[in-house]
Design an enzyme around this catalytic site. Structure first.
Site, PDB file in Angstrom:
ATOM      1  NE  ARG A  99      -3.707  -2.376   0.166  1.00 54.16           N
ATOM      2  CZ  ARG A  99      -3.404  -3.587  -0.330  1.00 54.16           C
ATOM      3  NH1 ARG A  99      -2.272  -3.752  -1.002  1.00 54.16           N
ATOM      4  NH2 ARG A  99      -4.229  -4.603  -0.190  1.00 54.16           N
TER       5      ARG A  99
ATOM      6  CB  SER B 295      -8.990  -1.171   3.804  1.00 50.56           C
ATOM      7  OG  SER B 295      -9.534  -2.366   3.283  1.00 50.56           O
TER       8      SER B 295
ATOM      9  CD  GLU C 227      -5.323   0.673   2.652  1.00 49.38           C
ATOM     10  OE1 GLU C 227      -5.828   0.553   1.517  1.00 49.38           O
ATOM     11  OE2 GLU C 227      -5.290  -0.257   3.481  1.00 49.38           O
TER      12      GLU C 227
END
Length: 337
Positions: free
Chosen positions: A167, A235, A331
């Site tokens: 990520r 997320s 995130e």
């Protein structure tokens, strides 16, 4: 470019999937590289920061943005035959990601089907190095084309130079807020080889890329809220990665711990499981909360304030740390930061 850009306060509520009523100095849509250069010149004249934005599905505005939000709407997609069944597929930055994935499948190209139904745009995909169901987009990116905001230079960066990680990428780190991605090229294949490494995908019995894409769409729809109906950024936290020693301690104390070995003596924990164990799944605090079907997703029910969502996120981080000694990293990108 749509309309005349003026330095007039504009709401960002329709332009990010959390839907908070934050403001920017100005909002403009760009449809070509020429448009982008014009906006960059305008911003330089007024000494304003520029924030490129796709569909806003991975962005949190923590407060008003004291600059210009540039909505990247560049369109275009094409495919070229390569060698040994390889296909090179090009997507302009403003293309909707899921529509692009389905289009590649229609063209007989496979490799992106595991990333079906991820919100956002083609241009945003390398920034986050989006991933799902055993695949990360770095696995198939050939190069990324972007414009340097300060110099206006057009640069094409090979995947090997993008510093891709879990990520993460050079676009999220060293080049953060310094570039506008305009196009991404992908190395796909005309020969479908299903990636069923993720637990549960074996049940799909997919024999084509389309069948696997359809299966993943159903799985995602069953557990993730549609951002058009319930504000969210997917997320909210990364799955934490811990050492072997830390894993052994947690496994002893929590036998049902959900974790995956990722090599190098490290384990990846399921962030949703950690949050659930702390009692946050389905909780609602005023206008924000944690999604009832997936604890990894924080939601905005409407007419709330971003401070409430960030306060809830902080509470989750604190409780997970106190119980598991695990740090939870947010995130999505936060602006301003």
């Amino acid at each position: 470019m749509t309309g005349q850009l003026t330095l007039q306060s504009a709401t960002l509520k329709p332009w990010h999937t959390l839907g908070f009523d934050v403001k920017a100095k100005g909002v403009v849509e760009v449809f070509s590289e020429v448009d982008i250069h014009q906006i960059l010149a305008f911003a330089k004249q007024y000494d304003l920061p520029v924030l490129p934005l796709g569909e806003g599905s991975n962005t949190i505005f923590s407060s008003d943005f004291a600059g210009i939000v540039m909505r990247v709407c560049l369109k275009g997609r094409r495919v070229e035959q390569g060698n040994d069944g390889q296909l090179v597929v090009y997507g302009a930055a403003g293309e909707n990601w899921h529509s692009f994935v389905r289009w590649t499948i229609d063209q007989g190209a496979s490799g992106l089907e595991n990333l079906s139904l991820i919100p956002g745009t083609v241009g945003a995909s390398p920034i986050q190095n989006i991933g799902a169901y055993g695949v990360e987009v770095k696995d198939v990116i050939d190069w990324v084309r972007y414009i340097d905001i300060a110099s206006g230079e057009v640069i094409q960066l090979k995947a090997s130079d993008c510093a891709f990680a879990y990520r993460d990428s050079i676009f999220k780190q060293q080049l953060r807020d310094q570039i506008v991605i305009t196009e991404v090229a992908f190395r796909l294949s005309s020969n479908f080889t299903p990636n069923l490494s993720y637990i549960g995908l074996q049940d799909s019995h997919a024999k084509t890329a389309l069948q696997l894409s359809d299966y993943i769409v159903k799985v995602r729809e069953a557990k993730l809220p549609d951002p058009q109906h319930l504000g969210n950024v997917g997320s909210f936290f990364k799955n934490p990665i811990i050492s072997e020693d830390h894993y052994q301690v947690l496994k002893e104390n929590f036998p049902n711990l959900v974790a995956y070995f990722v090599g190098g003596g490290c384990w990846k924990l399921a962030a949703g499981w950690l949050i659930d164990q702390c009692g946050f799944k389905g909780i609602r605090k005023g206008k924000v909360g944690v999604y009832k079907h997936q604890a990894l997703v924080l939601v905005h029910y409407g007419e709330g304030h971003v401070e409430d969502l960030l306060s809830l996120a902080w509470d989750i981080q604190q409780q997970v740390w106190l119980r598991f000694s695990v740090r939870m990293e947010i995130e999505p990108r936060i602006y301003p930061q």
